[in-house]
Design a protein around this motif. Structure first.
Motif, short mmCIF file in Angstrom:
data_model
loop_
_atom_site.label_atom_id
_atom_site.label_comp_id
_atom_site.label_asym_id
_atom_site.label_seq_id
_atom_site.Cartn_x
_atom_site.Cartn_y
_atom_site.Cartn_z
N GLN A 1 0.82 -1.22 0.00
CA GLN A 1 0.00 0.00 0.00
C GLN A 1 0.85 1.27 0.00
O GLN A 1 0.45 2.29 -0.56
CB GLN A 1 -0.96 0.01 1.19
CG GLN A 1 -0.32 0.18 2.55
CD GLN A 1 -0.08 -1.14 3.25
OE1 GLN A 1 -0.11 -2.19 2.61
NE2 GLN A 1 0.11 -1.10 4.56
N ALA A 2 2.05 1.20 0.59
CA ALA A 2 2.91 2.39 0.62
C ALA A 2 3.45 2.71 -0.77
O ALA A 2 3.41 3.85 -1.22
CB ALA A 2 4.05 2.18 1.61
N GLY A 3 3.98 1.68 -1.46
CA GLY A 3 4.52 1.91 -2.78
C GLY A 3 3.47 2.38 -3.76
O GLY A 3 3.70 3.29 -4.57
N LEU A 4 2.29 1.77 -3.71
CA LEU A 4 1.21 2.18 -4.60
C LEU A 4 0.73 3.59 -4.27
O LEU A 4 0.31 4.34 -5.17
CB LEU A 4 0.05 1.20 -4.53
CG LEU A 4 0.35 -0.24 -5.01
CD1 LEU A 4 -0.89 -1.10 -4.95
CD2 LEU A 4 0.93 -0.24 -6.42
N SER A 5 0.80 3.97 -3.00
CA SER A 5 0.39 5.32 -2.61
C SER A 5 1.35 6.36 -3.18
O SER A 5 0.93 7.43 -3.63
CB SER A 5 0.34 5.44 -1.08
OG SER A 5 -0.70 4.64 -0.54
#
Length: 435
Positions: A22-26
């Motif tokens: 979720q962090a990378g996609l954010s």
């Protein structure tokens, strides 16, 4: 032959994001809004940890309304409920589809190191160059299992919390759960509710109430501004990053986890597991102290809520102070595996970071990155998705959007600065040639 030794130039990206959680996609969401070229590299499948490292009855411990990934807030009809594993994965699948990141799955990053003009990124599929790199692989990489595990009898089944799914995967007999943080406490409860006999080695994890004075404690703390407090203003400063999370659960609509109640219901509690001598486990004689400290934190949080209610003149049901339901009659320091009938052990003592692939001078002696809100001392290198990167929610669905936006803006600022530097250098060379 390495791609870097061929005559063909290496592929180049403005930004490489390592990790498709979720962090990378954010961060990808933020970079797309800024029209910045980037590539997300994920060694498994995007968001795979949520599918593969959670037990069957796993659910969120924070209410659904805190699921606020960028451009993808929770839109269900239970904002104060707690999504279960399948629901979480559905929510995340929707987020992945909405972001539609430039994502390459099944690509393992083997090396990132600074080079002139950016970074060399080496993967199992070749090399590329990146002007900037965002490390979004999290901080929970290597399951921690103590060396004494090597000396446990061969017939005892051992697993880490990352591999626990349900009570049926374990052989008949007592289960020793080592660690009482969020995972340990919830797994011990899962086994207990399934009718298994559990021995729990209790650590120093704090606890909090699920509901207090008519509301979820998370709702109160949000109103009190706790989730907006940056790490720089926390009383422990960066030391808060080492804290164990409070144990509580969202199971069955949410409730407290009270280890003392478990003890009354037959769960066996011991202190911290310290050693193994032959067949005998040895524990620190500090169970009572650990339970008392957890209760002090529990009551302290509630007292802070009481103070907030009084200061704001709010109407709310009466509060109170938790009083211990049970206390150990004595500190038991030893336990025979055979006599107790222990047939399996679940290690719930966390994970260690493993950033060996990142060759940059940004780590402490314990292998943790040094940064300020994700920005490191190496220009163009960032971290995202770590606990208390900036606030309590940095490693969670609630706060990663704010962190990702900040990192994306820093990336844009760095690109602009680099462009200005190149332009100034070109102008300088032109003036020199005309002189």
């Amino acid at each position: 032959m390495s791609a870097s030794t061929t005559s063909s130039p290496l592929p180049r990206h403005s930004v490489v994001i390592v990790g498709g959680g979720q962090a990378g996609l954010s961060v990808s969401h933020g970079l797309q809004a800024l029209n910045i070229d980037h590539q997300v590299l994920e060694k498994h499948q995007a968001l795979h940890a949520w599918r593969t490292q959670r037990w069957d009855n796993f659910c969120l411990v924070t209410p659904n309304w805190q699921c606020a990934l960028p451009g993808h807030p929770y839109a269900g009809d239970e904002p104060h409920g707690f999504m279960k594993k399948d629901q979480i994965n559905q929510y995340l699948a929707g987020f992945k589809a909405a972001v539609n990141a430039p994502l390459r799955e099944g690509v393992t990053v083997e090396l990132v190191q600074p080079v002139a003009g950016g970074f060399l990124v080496r993967t199992n599929e070749g090399e590329c160059l990146a002007e900037q790199v965002v490390v979004a692989s999290g901080g929970y990489h290597a399951p921690i299992v103590p060396r004494l595990a090597e000396r446990l009898p061969a017939h005892i089944q051992q697993i880490h919390s990352a591999d626990y799914r349900n009570a049926d995967q374990l052989p008949p007999g007592k289960v020793l759960v080592v660690g009482s943080g969020q995972s340990g406490a919830q797994i011990a409860e899962d086994l207990h509710l399934a009718g298994r006999q559990v021995v729990l080695a209790v650590g120093d994890a704090p606890r909090c109430a699920r509901f207090y004075r008519g509301r979820d404690v998370v709702d109160w703390l949000a109103d009190m501004g706790y989730y907006d407090m940056p790490v720089s203003q926390h009383p422990l400063r960066e030391g808060v990053r080492d804290n164990t999370n409070h144990y509580v659960t969202g199971r069955d609509g949410g409730r407290d986890i009270d280890l003392r109640r478990f003890a009354l219901e037959g769960m066996e509690l011991y202190g911290v597991l310290e050693a193994l001598d032959g067949d005998t486990l040895r524990f620190a004689p500090k169970l009572g102290e650990a339970l008392d400290q957890a209760d002090r934190i529990y009551n302290g949080i509630n007292a802070a809520i009481d103070k907030h209610i009084a200061a704001k003149g709010l109407e709310a049901p009466a509060g109170g102070v938790y009083e211990a339901l049970w206390a150990p009659a004595e500190e038991r320091e030893t336990l025979s595996l055979a006599d107790a009938g222990i047939t399996s052990v679940i290690w719930c003592i966390g994970f260690a970071p493993d950033f060996r692939w990142l060759n940059a001078p940004v780590f402490t002696g314990r292998g943790h990155p040094v940064h300020e809100r994700g920005v490191t001392s190496v220009p163009g290198l960032y971290f995202i998705g770590l606990p208390w990167l900036h606030t309590w929610g940095s490693g969670r669905f609630s706060g990663v959007a704010r962190d990702a936006q900040f990192v994306a803006e820093r990336i844009a600022h760095h690109r602009a600065h680099q462009a200005e530097t190149v332009s100034a250098a070109s102008a300088g060379r032109a003036e020199t040639s005309l002189a």
